[in-house]
Scaffold this motif. Structure first.
Motif, PDB file in Angstrom:
ATOM      1  N   SER A   1       0.785  -1.273  -0.174  1.00 11.65           N
ATOM      2  CA  SER A   1       0.131   0.145   0.092  1.00 11.65           C
ATOM      3  C   SER A   1       0.858   1.168  -0.260  1.00 11.65           C
ATOM      4  O   SER A   1       0.681   2.291  -0.599  1.00 11.65           O
ATOM      5  N   ILE A   2       1.943   1.274   0.894  1.00 12.23           N
ATOM      6  CA  ILE A   2       2.928   2.346   0.810  1.00 12.23           C
ATOM      7  C   ILE A   2       3.488   2.511  -0.299  1.00 12.23           C
ATOM      8  O   ILE A   2       3.418   3.824  -1.059  1.00 12.23           O
ATOM      9  N   GLU A   3       3.793   1.562  -1.099  1.00 15.81           N
ATOM     10  CA  GLU A   3       4.524   1.540  -2.449  1.00 15.81           C
ATOM     11  C   GLU A   3       3.723   2.160  -3.453  1.00 15.81           C
ATOM     12  O   GLU A   3       4.064   2.942  -4.335  1.00 15.81           O
ATOM     13  N   ARG A   4       2.382   1.821  -3.564  1.00 12.71           N
ATOM     14  CA  ARG A   4       1.497   2.387  -4.485  1.00 12.71           C
ATOM     15  C   ARG A   4       1.126   3.797  -4.150  1.00 12.71           C
ATOM     16  O   ARG A   4       1.334   4.474  -4.985  1.00 12.71           O
ATOM     17  N   GLN A   5       1.348   4.302  -2.821  1.00 14.26           N
ATOM     18  CA  GLN A   5       0.972   5.750  -2.617  1.00 14.26           C
ATOM     19  C   GLN A   5       2.406   6.413  -3.085  1.00 14.26           C
ATOM     20  O   GLN A   5       2.064   7.366  -3.645  1.00 14.26           O
ATOM     21  N   ILE A   6       3.547   5.969  -2.845  1.00 18.61           N
ATOM     22  CA  ILE A   6       4.710   6.526  -3.388  1.00 18.61           C
ATOM     23  C   ILE A   6       4.494   6.454  -4.976  1.00 18.61           C
ATOM     24  O   ILE A   6       5.048   7.515  -5.574  1.00 18.61           O
ATOM     25  N   ALA A   7       4.357   5.714  -5.542  1.00 21.93           N
ATOM     26  CA  ALA A   7       4.345   5.656  -6.870  1.00 21.93           C
ATOM     27  C   ALA A   7       3.315   6.685  -7.734  1.00 21.93           C
ATOM     28  O   ALA A   7       3.429   7.431  -8.423  1.00 21.93           O
ATOM     29  N   ASP A   8       2.009   6.873  -6.927  1.00 23.13           N
ATOM     30  CA  ASP A   8       1.073   7.692  -7.262  1.00 23.13           C
ATOM     31  C   ASP A   8       1.498   9.013  -6.820  1.00 23.13           C
ATOM     32  O   ASP A   8       1.643  10.179  -7.664  1.00 23.13           O
TER      33      ASP A   8
END
Length: 119
Positions: free
Chosen positions: A91-98
């Protein structure tokens, strides 16, 4: 130990400690004057709760963690929590990518003076 002493030992605010206690993350008793009192083990518990919150876990998630994670200061993982930790990381990695996509769009807008097309 009093809530004030626990706050001094952990660096947590009295308000946070009350919040942890009200959510069932700590165990306290009431003194004859009605004040909360905590066992010495609460120092490690509060520090561990703070670490888990700092990594993005909610109070509800922390409450579901087994004792191997909630009660041992510095515990990084136990078999029962590995999957939820992996999900939190994803979830954190998706937020970073966004955020990186948003940053790139904003940089492009500033550089070109126009809004780039949506992906």
């Amino acid at each position: 130990m009093s809530i004030g002493a626990l706050a001094r030992e952990t660096g947590a605010s009295v308000r946070s400690i009350r919040h942890y206690d009200e959510h069932g993350l700590l165990t306290s008793a009431r003194a004859s004057n009605g004040y909360r009192i905590f066992p010495p083990t609460a120092i490690q518990q509060v520090k561990q709760i703070q670490r888990l919150i700092a990594t993005g876990f909610s109070m509800t998630e922390i409450r579901r963690f087994p004792d191997c994670m909630r009660l041992i200061e510095g515990a990084v993982s136990c078999p029962e929590t590995s999957e939820i930790q992996r999900k939190r990381l994803a979830s954190i990695e998706r937020q970073i990518a966004d955020l990186e996509r948003r940053r790139a769009r904003l940089c492009q807008m500033l550089a070109e003076g126009t809004a780039p097309p949506l992906d």
